[in-house]
Scaffold this motif. Structure first.
Motif, PDB file in Angstrom:
ATOM      1  N   GLN A 103       1.313  -0.166   7.598  1.00  0.00           N
ATOM      2  CA  GLN A 103       1.327   0.410   6.264  1.00  0.00           C
ATOM      3  C   GLN A 103       1.712   1.891   6.314  1.00  0.00           C
ATOM      4  O   GLN A 103       0.867   2.777   6.328  1.00  0.00           O
ATOM      5  CB  GLN A 103      -0.049   0.227   5.597  1.00  0.00           C
ATOM      6  N   VAL A 104       3.006   2.137   6.375  1.00  0.00           N
ATOM      7  CA  VAL A 104       3.529   3.500   6.297  1.00  0.00           C
ATOM      8  C   VAL A 104       4.751   3.478   5.385  1.00  0.00           C
ATOM      9  O   VAL A 104       5.422   2.468   5.236  1.00  0.00           O
ATOM     10  CB  VAL A 104       3.930   4.054   7.688  1.00  0.00           C
ATOM     11  N   GLY A 105       5.036   4.614   4.753  1.00  0.00           N
ATOM     12  CA  GLY A 105       6.165   4.673   3.839  1.00  0.00           C
ATOM     13  C   GLY A 105       7.449   5.169   4.466  1.00  0.00           C
ATOM     14  O   GLY A 105       8.532   4.960   3.915  1.00  0.00           O
ATOM     15  N   VAL A 106       7.345   5.837   5.632  1.00  0.00           N
ATOM     16  CA  VAL A 106       8.516   6.441   6.269  1.00  0.00           C
ATOM     17  C   VAL A 106       8.525   6.058   7.749  1.00  0.00           C
ATOM     18  O   VAL A 106       7.503   6.155   8.429  1.00  0.00           O
ATOM     19  CB  VAL A 106       8.495   7.979   6.131  1.00  0.00           C
TER      20      VAL A 106
ATOM     21  N   ILE B   6       0.860  -1.181   0.000  1.00  0.00           N
ATOM     22  CA  ILE B   6       0.000   0.000   0.000  1.00  0.00           C
ATOM     23  C   ILE B   6       0.893   1.227   0.000  1.00  0.00           C
ATOM     24  O   ILE B   6       1.864   1.306   0.754  1.00  0.00           O
ATOM     25  CB  ILE B   6      -0.916   0.021   1.236  1.00  0.00           C
ATOM     26  N   ILE B   7       0.590   2.179  -0.844  1.00  0.00           N
ATOM     27  CA  ILE B   7       1.379   3.403  -0.937  1.00  0.00           C
ATOM     28  C   ILE B   7       0.493   4.603  -0.654  1.00  0.00           C
ATOM     29  O   ILE B   7      -0.711   4.590  -0.921  1.00  0.00           O
ATOM     30  CB  ILE B   7       2.046   3.545  -2.325  1.00  0.00           C
ATOM     31  N   GLY B   8       1.099   5.648  -0.107  1.00  0.00           N
ATOM     32  CA  GLY B   8       0.333   6.824   0.280  1.00  0.00           C
ATOM     33  C   GLY B   8       0.404   7.972  -0.705  1.00  0.00           C
ATOM     34  O   GLY B   8      -0.209   9.017  -0.490  1.00  0.00           O
ATOM     35  N   ALA B   9       1.180   7.791  -1.784  1.00  0.00           N
ATOM     36  CA  ALA B   9       1.320   8.839  -2.795  1.00  0.00           C
ATOM     37  C   ALA B   9       1.700   8.175  -4.108  1.00  0.00           C
ATOM     38  O   ALA B   9       2.182   7.032  -4.125  1.00  0.00           O
ATOM     39  CB  ALA B   9       2.392   9.850  -2.377  1.00  0.00           C
TER      40      ALA B   9
ATOM     41  N   LEU C   8      11.414   4.223   3.845  1.00  0.00           N
ATOM     42  CA  LEU C   8      12.489   5.196   4.007  1.00  0.00           C
ATOM     43  C   LEU C   8      12.746   5.312   5.498  1.00  0.00           C
ATOM     44  O   LEU C   8      11.861   5.681   6.266  1.00  0.00           O
ATOM     45  CB  LEU C   8      12.080   6.555   3.417  1.00  0.00           C
ATOM     46  N   TRP C   9      13.973   4.978   5.924  1.00  0.00           N
ATOM     47  CA  TRP C   9      14.331   4.957   7.349  1.00  0.00           C
ATOM     48  C   TRP C   9      15.129   6.209   7.676  1.00  0.00           C
ATOM     49  O   TRP C   9      16.140   6.488   7.035  1.00  0.00           O
ATOM     50  CB  TRP C   9      15.138   3.708   7.674  1.00  0.00           C
ATOM     51  N   MET C  10      14.682   6.963   8.693  1.00  0.00           N
ATOM     52  CA  MET C  10      15.287   8.244   9.023  1.00  0.00           C
ATOM     53  C   MET C  10      15.502   8.370  10.530  1.00  0.00           C
ATOM     54  O   MET C  10      14.810   7.725  11.326  1.00  0.00           O
ATOM     55  CB  MET C  10      14.397   9.401   8.542  1.00  0.00           C
ATOM     56  N   ALA C  11      16.456   9.217  10.904  1.00  0.00           N
ATOM     57  CA  ALA C  11      16.684   9.522  12.319  1.00  0.00           C
ATOM     58  C   ALA C  11      17.012  10.998  12.454  1.00  0.00           C
ATOM     59  O   ALA C  11      17.628  11.592  11.561  1.00  0.00           O
ATOM     60  CB  ALA C  11      17.820   8.677  12.886  1.00  0.00           C
ATOM     61  N   THR C  12      16.583  11.599  13.571  1.00  0.00           N
ATOM     62  CA  THR C  12      16.883  13.001  13.826  1.00  0.00           C
ATOM     63  C   THR C  12      17.527  13.148  15.200  1.00  0.00           C
ATOM     64  O   THR C  12      17.319  12.334  16.105  1.00  0.00           O
ATOM     65  CB  THR C  12      15.613  13.878  13.787  1.00  0.00           C
ATOM     66  N   GLY C  13      18.303  14.199  15.358  1.00  0.00           N
ATOM     67  CA  GLY C  13      18.938  14.496  16.634  1.00  0.00           C
ATOM     68  C   GLY C  13      19.934  15.621  16.455  1.00  0.00           C
ATOM     69  O   GLY C  13      20.078  16.175  15.354  1.00  0.00           O
ATOM     70  N   ASN C  14      20.630  15.957  17.516  1.00  0.00           N
ATOM     71  CA  ASN C  14      21.632  17.022  17.465  1.00  0.00           C
ATOM     72  C   ASN C  14      23.031  16.423  17.536  1.00  0.00           C
ATOM     73  O   ASN C  14      23.331  15.624  18.428  1.00  0.00           O
ATOM     74  CB  ASN C  14      21.425  18.017  18.608  1.00  0.00           C
ATOM     75  N   ASN C  15      23.859  16.814  16.572  1.00  0.00           N
ATOM     76  CA  ASN C  15      25.263  16.379  16.527  1.00  0.00           C
ATOM     77  C   ASN C  15      25.391  14.870  16.657  1.00  0.00           C
ATOM     78  O   ASN C  15      26.138  14.349  17.488  1.00  0.00           O
ATOM     79  CB  ASN C  15      26.073  17.077  17.625  1.00  0.00           C
TER      80      ASN C  15
ATOM     81  N   PRO D 165       8.513  14.013   3.861  1.00  0.00           N
ATOM     82  CA  PRO D 165       8.137  12.704   3.314  1.00  0.00           C
ATOM     83  C   PRO D 165       7.165  11.948   4.204  1.00  0.00           C
ATOM     84  O   PRO D 165       6.314  11.205   3.716  1.00  0.00           O
ATOM     85  CB  PRO D 165       9.488  11.976   3.213  1.00  0.00           C
ATOM     86  N   GLY D 166       7.275  12.139   5.537  1.00  0.00           N
ATOM     87  CA  GLY D 166       6.411  11.399   6.446  1.00  0.00           C
ATOM     88  C   GLY D 166       4.941  11.707   6.247  1.00  0.00           C
ATOM     89  O   GLY D 166       4.097  10.799   6.213  1.00  0.00           O
ATOM     90  N   MET D 167       4.604  12.975   6.128  1.00  0.00           N
ATOM     91  CA  MET D 167       3.210  13.356   5.937  1.00  0.00           C
ATOM     92  C   MET D 167       2.699  12.941   4.556  1.00  0.00           C
ATOM     93  O   MET D 167       1.528  12.601   4.386  1.00  0.00           O
ATOM     94  CB  MET D 167       3.056  14.873   6.108  1.00  0.00           C
ATOM     95  N   LEU D 168       3.584  12.946   3.554  1.00  0.00           N
ATOM     96  CA  LEU D 168       3.159  12.607   2.192  1.00  0.00           C
ATOM     97  C   LEU D 168       2.929  11.112   2.025  1.00  0.00           C
ATOM     98  O   LEU D 168       1.986  10.689   1.350  1.00  0.00           O
ATOM     99  CB  LEU D 168       4.204  13.071   1.180  1.00  0.00           C
ATOM    100  N   TYR D 169       3.786  10.303   2.621  1.00  0.00           N
ATOM    101  CA  TYR D 169       3.768   8.868   2.363  1.00  0.00           C
ATOM    102  C   TYR D 169       3.308   8.047   3.556  1.00  0.00           C
ATOM    103  O   TYR D 169       3.267   6.823   3.478  1.00  0.00           O
ATOM    104  CB  TYR D 169       5.164   8.399   1.932  1.00  0.00           C
ATOM    105  N   GLY D 170       2.956   8.696   4.652  1.00  0.00           N
ATOM    106  CA  GLY D 170       2.582   7.989   5.877  1.00  0.00           C
ATOM    107  C   GLY D 170       3.809   7.751   6.736  1.00  0.00           C
ATOM    108  O   GLY D 170       4.822   7.239   6.253  1.00  0.00           O
ATOM    109  N   GLN D 171       3.751   8.147   8.011  1.00  0.00           N
ATOM    110  CA  GLN D 171       4.934   8.022   8.852  1.00  0.00           C
ATOM    111  C   GLN D 171       4.615   7.368  10.187  1.00  0.00           C
ATOM    112  O   GLN D 171       3.507   7.457  10.702  1.00  0.00           O
ATOM    113  CB  GLN D 171       5.578   9.385   9.105  1.00  0.00           C
TER     114      GLN D 171
END
Length: 526
Positions: free
Chosen positions: A267-270, A130-133, A314-321, A238-244
């Protein structure tokens, strides 16, 4: 046996247990239930998910539909909704005559379970995902009609109601798309350099191009020097567009593996690991395996059997330094923000291309605007042949790098992947080993030493009552930060045999008597 009725339901006559099993099995393979597909040998039913709410940029954003494996109770409900299942009954009429009549019924649970036990479902369309876009098919055409696409086996459940995108956008449409994305949507982020903006655009377009490029996708690291720099907004693109799905980082390998297996069932893309602790070192064998695997295989949670799932996220990570270590350095694309100010959140947004972007991106109409313009740029690239970038390579991700590099080059967006050296610069594992080998070479030159001799040389030295570290903190440690014993050190050095760390390389050999391993460090400077 069965015939359409006025209400649109198909009549299905059942009888004994075996007859009912055969009948329902046959009916299910001839379109008895709508929106039914087969996935991994199991029947699944596509249904709308109720109760979905528009969340913030750092919250889950699921797709509006779900493919649910049909269980006996679910099959009973679907039959009641979409079919008229009946059996023949006999009774005495008012005049004493025997007459037959139809009685609507629900087959017993064990019968329904027997129907669903099989793995072969001829004529039932296969569901690949299933794809969100919209996405590009392998032939370069755009899958943009909502619903099931027989050519790909994908089901498009758009998160936004997107009007048709022209297969050949006009020059005006392309210019407007480029202006919107670069000069409005992405203009005010404090990019550390051109590579960071180019890399982000590549990541934003990746879910659209994944099926077209047929390639693995690297891990995406979005970090900044300061909080409130815009990291979460970037991942929400990308998260909002493809499901996160937003998750906390699991610092233990086994917990990380479990969380990956669990989220692949959704069923999420990100998938986003958000807000890791400052300075976290991402050095995970599990994650390194994930991003280089087209199919993820692991034991099903709560069961004793293994499950295999296509790794199309699509696998992502956020943080500082943040830092990367081990094999992750060569498997990571970095997007780095540097506002170069004490309080980024206090910036005056009145002159921004899009003020308060963190709120703006959560509005479906605005998500549609971003997606529309992005698709216009993609289709303009494919319209002229979808040229790849020449000379771009990234280990297992080279097809991805060449395709996205070609896409960006077509639109004159420079800097893609030119910060690879910066990624290696935050490779904590590389830094530790390079410092260790440099200090080793200074102390021993090219003299062969055993692991035991090397380890003894790391013992603290007492000089005038003060304890001194002869290696000045550069001796290599275990993942827990402790000095290894001689046996563990020998294994670590053997594992590094022939691996370059900057200008240094370890060489392993046998001692003159041939009874033990000895190691030397070579230094080759340009």
């Amino acid at each position: 046996m069965s015939a359409p009725v006025e209400a649109g339901q198909r009549r299905v006559k059942v009888g004994t247990g075996p007859e009912t099993i055969r009948t329902l099995k046959r009916e299910l393979t001839t379109g008895l239930l709508p929106d039914t597909y087969v996935s991994g040998g199991a029947l699944v039913y596509m249904e709308t998910v109720s109760g979905g709410l528009t969340g913030a940029a750092d919250e889950d954003s699921p797709l509006p539909v779900n493919a649910s494996t049909i269980q006996p109770a679910g099959l009973a409900g679907l039959l009641a909704e979409h079919a008229h299942v009946y059996r023949k009954k006999v009774r005495k009429g008012a005049d004493g005559e025997v007459e037959t009549y139809d009685e609507e019924c629900t087959p017993p649970r064990e019968v329904l379970a027997a129907v669903l036990t099989g793995k072969t479902w001829p004529n039932v369309p296969a569901l690949r995902g299933i794809i969100g876009a919209p996405v590009l098919r392998r032939d370069g055409t755009l899958l943009q009609a909502p619903g099931y696409d027989p050519a790909t086996g994908l089901y498009l459940a758009s998160k936004v109601d997107l009007p048709p995108v022209p297969e050949a956008p006009t020059g005006e449409q392309v210019a407007a798309a480029r202006t919107f994305l670069l000069d409005r949507f992405l203009r005010d982020f404090p990019w550390s350099g051109p590579a960071d903006r180019a890399n982000y655009l590549a990541l934003l377009a990746t879910p659209i191009l994944r099926h077209f490029t047929r390639s693995l996708t690297p891990f995406a690291l979005v970090d900044a020097t300061m909080p409130a720099s815009g990291k979460t907004i970037l991942t929400a693109g990308p998260g909002m567009l493809y499901g996160q799905r937003v998750m906390p980082w699991a610092y233990a390998e086994e917990e990380l593996r479990k969380s990956i297996t669990a989220v692949l069932a959704e069923q999420v893309g990100v998938v986003i690991w958000d807000n890791l602790a400052e300075g976290t070192v991402i050095d995970s064998a599990v994650l390194a395996q994930l991003v280089t695997s087209g199919v993820w295989s692991d034991r099903q949670l709560g069961a004793s059997r293994n499950v295999a799932t296509v790794n199309d996220r699509l696998w992502m990570a956020t943080g500082n330094n943040l830092q990367v270590g081990g094999d992750m350095a060569s498997r990571t694309v970095r997007v780095h923000l540097d506002p170069n100010m004490p309080r980024p959140e206090s910036r005056d947004q009145s002159g921004f291309g899009i003020p308060h972007l963190d709120q703006w991106i959560t509005v479906p109409a605005n998500q549609l605007t971003v997606l529309w313009h992005l698709l216009v740029l993609v289709l303009d690239w494919t319209r002229v042949g979808a040229a790849r970038a020449i000379g771009v390579s990234m280990r297992q991700f080279t097809p991805w790098a060449q395709a996205l590099g070609g896409f960006l080059a077509h639109h004159g967006i420079e800097g893609f992947l030119t910060n690879i050296a910066d990624v290696r610069g935050v490779d904590e594992d590389e830094t530790r080993w390079r410092g260790f080998l440099s200090c080793w070479h200074e102390r021993y030159g090219t003299t062969p030493v055993t692991a035991a001799e090397l380890r003894r040389g790391a013992e603290p030295v007492v000089i005038g009552g003060d304890v001194s570290d002869p290696w000045d903190g550069q001796f290599i440690t275990t993942p827990t930060g402790k000095l290894p014993n001689a046996v563990v050190l020998g294994r670590m050095l053997t594992g590094q045999n022939g691996r370059w760390r900057g200008d240094y390389v370890i060489r392993a050999a046998k001692s003159e008597r041939g009874d033990r391993a000895v190691f030397t460090v070579e230094h080759h400077s340009d």
